[in-house]
Design a protein around this motif. Sequence first.
Motif, PDB file in Angstrom:
ATOM      1  N   SER A 165      48.531  58.133  50.823  1.00  0.00           N
ATOM      2  CA  SER A 165      47.894  59.115  49.953  1.00  0.00           C
ATOM      3  C   SER A 165      46.851  58.422  49.100  1.00  0.00           C
ATOM      4  N   ALA A 166      45.710  59.091  48.901  1.00  0.00           N
ATOM      5  CA  ALA A 166      44.666  58.520  48.048  1.00  0.00           C
ATOM      6  C   ALA A 166      45.106  58.435  46.597  1.00  0.00           C
ATOM      7  N   GLY A 167      46.168  59.143  46.248  1.00  0.00           N
ATOM      8  CA  GLY A 167      46.681  59.106  44.886  1.00  0.00           C
ATOM      9  C   GLY A 167      47.673  57.993  44.631  1.00  0.00           C
ATOM     10  N   GLU A 168      47.913  57.134  45.619  1.00  0.00           N
ATOM     11  CA  GLU A 168      48.876  56.048  45.430  1.00  0.00           C
ATOM     12  C   GLU A 168      48.319  54.985  44.494  1.00  0.00           C
ATOM     13  N   PRO A 169      49.143  54.473  43.572  1.00  0.00           N
ATOM     14  CA  PRO A 169      48.693  53.392  42.679  1.00  0.00           C
ATOM     15  C   PRO A 169      48.423  52.112  43.472  1.00  0.00           C
ATOM     16  N   ALA A 170      47.260  51.537  43.268  1.00  0.00           N
ATOM     17  CA  ALA A 170      46.904  50.333  44.004  1.00  0.00           C
ATOM     18  C   ALA A 170      47.808  49.165  43.648  1.00  0.00           C
ATOM     19  N   ALA A 171      48.156  49.029  42.371  1.00  0.00           N
ATOM     20  CA  ALA A 171      48.970  47.898  41.948  1.00  0.00           C
ATOM     21  C   ALA A 171      50.341  47.905  42.604  1.00  0.00           C
ATOM     22  N   ALA A 172      50.899  49.093  42.825  1.00  0.00           N
ATOM     23  CA  ALA A 172      52.213  49.182  43.460  1.00  0.00           C
ATOM     24  C   ALA A 172      52.160  48.730  44.912  1.00  0.00           C
ATOM     25  N   LEU A 173      51.025  48.944  45.573  1.00  0.00           N
ATOM     26  CA  LEU A 173      50.879  48.480  46.948  1.00  0.00           C
ATOM     27  C   LEU A 173      50.699  46.970  47.005  1.00  0.00           C
ATOM     28  N   LEU A 174      49.973  46.434  46.029  1.00  0.00           N
ATOM     29  CA  LEU A 174      49.696  45.001  46.011  1.00  0.00           C
ATOM     30  C   LEU A 174      50.850  44.184  45.451  1.00  0.00           C
ATOM     31  N   ASP A 175      51.659  44.802  44.585  1.00  0.00           N
ATOM     32  CA  ASP A 175      52.816  44.132  43.994  1.00  0.00           C
ATOM     33  C   ASP A 175      53.944  45.149  43.889  1.00  0.00           C
ATOM     34  N   ARG A 182      56.034  45.756  40.800  1.00  0.00           N
ATOM     35  CA  ARG A 182      55.411  46.207  39.569  1.00  0.00           C
ATOM     36  C   ARG A 182      55.628  47.706  39.369  1.00  0.00           C
ATOM     37  N   ARG A 183      55.934  48.110  38.145  1.00  0.00           N
ATOM     38  CA  ARG A 183      56.070  49.525  37.823  1.00  0.00           C
ATOM     39  C   ARG A 183      54.681  50.073  37.501  1.00  0.00           C
ATOM     40  N   ARG A 233      42.331  35.636  44.633  1.00  0.00           N
ATOM     41  CA  ARG A 233      41.790  35.738  43.283  1.00  0.00           C
ATOM     42  C   ARG A 233      41.382  37.177  42.968  1.00  0.00           C
ATOM     43  N   VAL A 234      40.866  37.902  43.956  1.00  0.00           N
ATOM     44  CA  VAL A 234      40.507  39.310  43.736  1.00  0.00           C
ATOM     45  C   VAL A 234      41.748  40.097  43.318  1.00  0.00           C
ATOM     46  N   VAL A 235      42.830  39.936  44.065  1.00  0.00           N
ATOM     47  CA  VAL A 235      44.067  40.662  43.763  1.00  0.00           C
ATOM     48  C   VAL A 235      44.620  40.242  42.411  1.00  0.00           C
ATOM     49  N   ASP A 236      44.637  38.937  42.154  1.00  0.00           N
ATOM     50  CA  ASP A 236      45.180  38.458  40.886  1.00  0.00           C
ATOM     51  C   ASP A 236      44.349  38.951  39.704  1.00  0.00           C
ATOM     52  N   ALA A 237      43.021  38.956  39.862  1.00  0.00           N
ATOM     53  CA  ALA A 237      42.156  39.432  38.778  1.00  0.00           C
ATOM     54  C   ALA A 237      42.410  40.916  38.495  1.00  0.00           C
ATOM     55  N   PHE A 238      42.659  41.681  39.546  1.00  0.00           N
ATOM     56  CA  PHE A 238      42.954  43.102  39.358  1.00  0.00           C
ATOM     57  C   PHE A 238      44.285  43.304  38.639  1.00  0.00           C
ATOM     58  N   LEU A 239      45.310  42.594  39.077  1.00  0.00           N
ATOM     59  CA  LEU A 239      46.626  42.777  38.475  1.00  0.00           C
ATOM     60  C   LEU A 239      46.667  42.299  37.024  1.00  0.00           C
ATOM     61  N   ARG A 240      45.770  41.378  36.652  1.00  0.00           N
ATOM     62  CA  ARG A 240      45.729  40.880  35.286  1.00  0.00           C
ATOM     63  C   ARG A 240      44.726  41.628  34.404  1.00  0.00           C
ATOM     64  N   HIS A 241      43.930  42.501  35.015  1.00  0.00           N
ATOM     65  CA  HIS A 241      42.842  43.149  34.271  1.00  0.00           C
ATOM     66  C   HIS A 241      43.372  44.051  33.162  1.00  0.00           C
TER      67      HIS A 241
END
Length: 365
Positions: A106-116, A119-120, A165-173
């Motif tokens: 789904s386009a409404g899925e949280p990106a952070a939950a897919l990458l980690d 993560r809540r 680094r792209v993923v880590d920068a996003f999760l830390r943003h």
Amino acid sequence: MTARPGVRPAPWPGGPPDVTGALPPEDPPATDDEAVLRRLDAAVDAVDAPDVVFALSRHGRRTVRTGGTTPPPPVPRERLRYEMGSASKTFTGLLLAHLTETGLLSAGEPAAALLDPARRPGADPVTLAHLITHTSGLPALPADFFVRALPAWRTNPYARYPAERVVDAFLRHRRGHRPGTRWHYSNFGVAVLGHALTAATATPWDELLTGQVLDPLGLSDATLVPGGPDTDATGHRRDGTTPVPPLSVGGFQAAGAVRATPHDLLTFLEAHLDPSGRPLTGALRAVRRPVLRRGLGHRHVHTVAWFQHPTEHGPMYFHGGATLGQQAFLGFRPDTGTALAAMCTRRFRARDVFVPTAYALLAGP
């Protein structure tokens, strides 16, 4: 895709220049084919670049004209692959539309939950839809991008910023605006989207885009990695003479990795003109639908893959792209059955002749 924040393939103000190549009054009227040739030749002549290609399809009839300031390369210009830069985002948008149309995600899925997955999501998470529509609240590039890229600023700055680094920068943003409230063009955001789709499908990006988009549409010469002088066009700096190495995008594949021949690009655009009976039919129709309006009077319209502007008889869809040494413009108009793929091997300054020339050619009759 460029290395400077805020630079984006946005709609251009003012009236685009006339590149119709009208005949002098004393000449006999031109046939439709002659008029197309004259318009394309005028466009090629207007662009001051080592290699220039304007490829146009009108109701499935293709016309390709090439030229440039340098002698023709050993491989004909229309058979070489060109770097799409940010125009690659039209492929990424189509992929997202396909995966959602088929129910894989789904386009409404949280990106952070897919990458980690541990993560809540929290309140108001950044979704896949936010990333593709540039409403995620992310900056154009990660905060530490410029420091890491500086040693290779004039060669391959993106190569110094890998996927991790792209993923880590996003999760830390730390976001400054709630997702969905502001539009800001972001290579960073679309790069994150690519990694989220990779995680969701457990498929590497090159295999995912190739298997789900490039191969089904028959884009046999399109690729995501540099080739060699027998397959790829050579880009040049703004002086039009100094060559630059092939683009290496590091962790920004979804934002700018596609390179393709003019004919493959026309095949891609022709599928958008007439999705019926093709692979990805539902997704090809979905990427025409407006999903975002912005600006004074909501004059700037966006789909999940394209910028959309009005014409007298219907909308035109387009997207530009630039790398350190090449530029590209893709667009199509369902009302006239026209598709245009334009490429050149020079990195122009903002609002230079290439983009207005291509825009005017597509917007014209």
